[in-house]
Write a protein that holds these residues in place. Structure first.
Motif, short mmCIF file in Angstrom:
data_model
loop_
_atom_site.label_atom_id
_atom_site.label_comp_id
_atom_site.label_asym_id
_atom_site.label_seq_id
_atom_site.Cartn_x
_atom_site.Cartn_y
_atom_site.Cartn_z
N ALA A 1 44.63 36.36 31.05
CA ALA A 1 45.06 37.01 29.80
C ALA A 1 43.86 37.59 29.06
CB ALA A 1 45.81 36.01 28.93
N THR A 2 42.75 36.85 29.03
CA THR A 2 41.54 37.33 28.36
C THR A 2 41.00 38.58 29.03
OG1 THR A 2 40.98 35.07 27.67
CG2 THR A 2 39.21 36.70 27.64
N GLU A 3 40.91 38.55 30.37
CA GLU A 3 40.39 39.70 31.11
C GLU A 3 41.28 40.92 30.95
OE1 GLU A 3 38.63 39.53 34.94
OE2 GLU A 3 38.27 37.37 34.86
N ASN A 4 42.59 40.70 30.90
CA ASN A 4 43.53 41.81 30.78
C ASN A 4 43.75 42.26 29.33
OD1 ASN A 4 43.79 41.60 33.50
ND2 ASN A 4 45.97 41.16 33.53
N GLY B 1 50.95 40.72 32.62
CA GLY B 1 51.02 42.02 33.28
C GLY B 1 49.85 42.30 34.22
N PHE B 2 49.78 43.56 34.64
CA PHE B 2 48.75 44.00 35.58
C PHE B 2 47.58 44.60 34.81
CE2 PHE B 2 46.62 46.78 38.56
CZ PHE B 2 46.69 46.10 39.77
N GLY B 3 46.38 44.18 35.14
CA GLY B 3 45.21 44.67 34.42
C GLY B 3 43.93 44.53 35.18
N LYS B 4 42.83 44.38 34.46
CA LYS B 4 41.49 44.35 35.05
C LYS B 4 41.35 43.22 36.08
CE LYS B 4 38.13 44.95 32.18
NZ LYS B 4 37.09 44.69 31.13
N PHE B 5 41.93 42.06 35.77
CA PHE B 5 41.83 40.92 36.69
C PHE B 5 42.43 41.28 38.05
CE2 PHE B 5 43.91 37.33 38.74
CZ PHE B 5 42.87 36.43 38.86
N GLN B 6 43.63 41.86 38.05
CA GLN B 6 44.30 42.20 39.31
C GLN B 6 43.54 43.27 40.09
OE1 GLN B 6 46.01 41.53 36.53
NE2 GLN B 6 47.43 39.91 37.13
#
Length: 537
Positions: A277-280, A74-79
Motif C-alpha cells: 500500500a505504501t509503495e503504491n 490495486g495495481f501500482g509500483k510494487f506490481q
C-alpha cells in the motif's frame, strides 16, 4: 435501501470473514433500521481501475481478507517491480532454447551419434517432469518465495557448471540437474498471481510470459555473437545471466500474503500488505485482517476432492496436449523447412536415413535466422491471448487456441508451397503458445491457496510428459507417414479443446480462492463481474 413504512432499512454486507460470520447468518447481510430518514441515497460507481477513496475504503467492515486488501490497493509500483523480477526468472527459456543450438555443436565437436544428441534434450525434460510436483509441494509447505529462490539458484549453479563439463557423461548429468531446477521456475507465476488484483491478473500473467519469448530471442542473438568466437561453453555460462540478475534482486521479494495468512503468520501478512500500500500510494482497508482457517498445505489428495477431481484430470490432459503439440510443432518446423514442403518430406527422410549418423553439419547464419523467425511467432500469440482472454474467458480462449492449431495442422495435408507453409506454421505456433499462456493464467486461479502451487506443479509435470513423448511422433512416426503424424497432433488438440469446454469452473471475473473447505467462488465474486452464474458454469 429497502423502504418500509416510516423508516429506512439499510443493508450492510460483509466482504470478509470473522468469527461471528456463522452467528450472523449465511448471507453475511445485516439490517439496521433508521427511523425518520426519508432521504433517498444514490449509489456511486467508480470507474474501472479507479482507487477507492480513503474515507470510503471498506467503511462498514470490521474485518477484511487479503483478497479485499489486494483489490483495494490495486495495481501500482510494487506490481511493476514484481513483474520485472519474476520475469527474469521466467526468462529461463534461454536454458530451453539453448538445446537446439547446443545439440548440433556437440554432435560435431565430440562426434556424438544421433541418439546421444537426442538424449541431451530428453534428459532436461526428465528433470523437469520429475521435479515439478516436488517444487509445488515445497512452495505450498514452506512458501512461494522459498521454493522459487531455491529452484532458480539450483538452475543457475548447474547451468554455469555445465559450461565446464569435460566429457559427454558430465554434461548429460548436469543438464539433467538444470532441468530439475527449471521444473520449479513456474512457481514464479504462483507468487506473482497472488499479489495481483482481479482485473489486472490475466493481463499481467501474460506480461511475464513475454519474458519467455524475450529469453528465446535473446538466446538466438547471443548465440550469433558468442558461438563463432568464444564457443558453446561461454554460451552456456552467459545464458545464465537473467537468473544471475534474479539472484541479486530476489532479496526484495516478499512472501505471499495469502500464504502467510493461511500458515498463521497474520502479522507478517499485514506488514507485507502495508508495504505494498505504501509503495503504491493507496489506502489499506479499515478493520482487522482475518486469519484464515489453517489447513494442511501441499497435499496431493486435495487435488482429487470431489469438487476438484474433474478439474485436475482435465487440466492434466490440457497441459499434456499443450506441450505435446507445442514442442512437436517446433520439431516438425525444422523437418518441413528442410524438405521445402509437406509432400517432399518422405523422400527427404529416406535420404537422411542413407547418410551416416555421424555426418557433421554446423548451424549456419541462415539456420539462426530461421530460428529467430519461428521464435518471433510467440509475440503474436501473446497479443491475441491478451485481447481475448478477458472478453471470452479462460476456458474458451484455451479451446479456441487448440481448435486453430488443429485446423492449421489439417491444412498441412495440402501440398502448399513454402510461403503458405510458413504462414500456417507461424499461425499454429502463435495459437498453441497462446493456449499455453492461457493455461498459466487459469491454473493458479482455479486452485485454492493451500494447493495452488502443487496444482500448478503437477500440471507442469504432465506437460513435460507430453514433451518427452512428442519426439517419437514428430521424428519417428514421421518416417512412416507424415499424414498420420499430422492426424495425431490435430486429434489431440481437438480433444484438448473439448476438455477446455468441459472444465467445470470459469475463473474470469473471480477472486482467488483462499480456503479449500468452501465451494469455489463462495469467498468473493470479483468486483467487476456480473453474476455468479455467469462465471461458474
Amino acid at each position: 435501501l429497502i423502504p418500509v413504512p416510516g423508516s429506512r432499512v439499510v443493508k450492510f454486507r460483509r466482504t470478509g470473514e470473522s468469527s461471528r460470520s456463522d452467528e450472523d447468518g449465511i448471507s453475511g447481510e445485516h439490517e439496521v433500521q433508521i427511523e425518520g430518514v426519508r432521504t433517498e441515497l444514490e449509489p456511486v460507481e467508480l470507474e474501472d481501475g479507479a482507487a477507492v477513496p480513503k474515507e470510503f475504503a471498506n467503511p462498514t467492515d470490521d474485518t477484511f481478507m487479503v483478497e479485499d486488501a489486494v483489490e483495494a490497493i490495486g495495481f501500482g509500483k510494487f506490481q511493476w517491480k514484481l513483474s520485472v523480477i519474476t520475469g527474469l526468472a521466467w526468462a529461463n527459456a534461454m536454458e530451453m532454447m539453448i538445446l537446439s543450438i547446443l545439440a548440433p555443436q556437440l554432435h560435431c565437436e565430440w562426434r556424438l551419434p544421433s541418439w546421444q544428441v537426442a538424449l541431451l534434450t530428453s534428459v532436461v525434460f526428465v528433470g523437469m517432469m520429475s521435479s515439478s510436483t516436488l517444487w509445488g509441494n515445497i512452495s505450498d509447505q514452506y512458501g512461494r518465495k522459498t521454493g522459487l529462490k531455491i529452484s532458480v539458484l539450483w538452475t543457475l549453479y548447474y547451468g554455469i557448471l555445465s559450461g565446464f563439463a569435460p566429457v559427454y557423461s558430465w554434461i548429460l548429468v548436469l543438464r539433467g540437474l538444470v532441468g530439475f531446477g527449471i521444473g520449479g521456475v513456474p512457481q514464479s507465476v504462483t507468487l506473482y498471481a497472488e499479489f495481483l488484483p482481479m482485473k489486472a491478473r490475466a493481463k499481467c500473467i501474460l506480461l511475464i510470459e513475454v519474458f519467455w519469448a524475450l529469453g528465446t530471442v535473446f538466446e538466438v542473438l547471443l548465440a550469433v555473437l558468442v558461438m563463432p568466437t568464444l564457443g558453446w561453453r561461454w554460451l552456456l555460462i552467459l545464458s545464465a545471466l537473467p537468473l544471475l540478475l534474479f539472484a541479486g534482486l530476489c532479496f526484495w521479494l516478499p512472501e505471499s500474503a495469502r500464504y502467510d495468512v493461511l500458515s498463521g503468520n497474520q502479522e507478517k501478512a499485514l506488514a507485507t500488505l502495508k508495504r505494498i500500500a505504501t509503495e503504491n500510494g493507496a489506502p489499506m482497508p479499515l478493520g482487522k485482517l482475518v486469519v484464515s482457517r489453517q489447513e494442511d498445505r501441499g497435499k496431493m489428495k486435495d487435488l482429487f476432492t470431489p469438487h476438484f477431481r474433474w478439474t485436475t484430470l482435465l487440466l492434466w490432459f490440457i497441459w499434456f496436449s499443450n506441450a505435446f503439440s507445442y514442442y512437436g510443432l517446433v520439431l516438425l518446423t525444422t523437418e518441413f523447412f528442410q524438405a521445402g514442403d509437406v509432400c517432399s518430406i518422405s523422400s527427404r527422410r529416406q535420404e537422411v536415413k542413407a547418410k551416416c549418423s555421424l555426418t557433421c553439419e554446423y548451424l549456419t547464419e541462415e539456420d539462426y535466422t530461421d530460428l529467430l523467425w519461428t521464435t518471433l511467432s510467440e509475440f503474436p500469440g501473446v497479443l491475441v491471448t491478451l485481447w481475448i482472454i478477458d472478453r471470452i474467458g479462460r476456458k474458451k480462449t484455451m479451446a479456441l487456441s487448440f481448435l486453430v492449431f488443429s485446423f492449421c495442422s489439417l491444412l498441412l495435408f495440402l501440398c502448399v508451397g513454402r510461403n503458405v507453409l510458413t504462414v500456417l506454421l507461424f499461425i499454429a505456433r502463435a495459437f498453441i503458445s497462446g493456449g499455453f499462456q492461457a493455461a498459466y493464467v487459469y491454473t493458479p486461479e482455479v486452485y485454492p491457496t493451500a494447493t495452488r502451487a502443487l496444482g500448478l506443479g503437477t500440471c507442469s509435470g504432465m506437460a513435460r510428459v507430453g514433451a518427452l513423448i512428442t519426439p517419437f511422433i514428430a521424428q519417428v512416426m514421421l518416417e512412416s507417414s507424415v499424414y498420420l503424424t499430422l492426424v495425431v497432433y490435430s486429434g489431440c488438440c481437438l480433444l484438448a479443446a473439448l476438455a477446455s469446454c468441459f472444465l467445470p469452473i470459469e475463473t474470469k471475473g473471480r477472486g482467488l480462492q483462499e480456503s479449500s473447505h468452501k465451494e469455489w467462488g463462495q469467498e468473493m465474486v470479483g468486483r467487476g463481474s456480473h453474476s455468479p452464474e455467469e462465471s461458474q458454469e
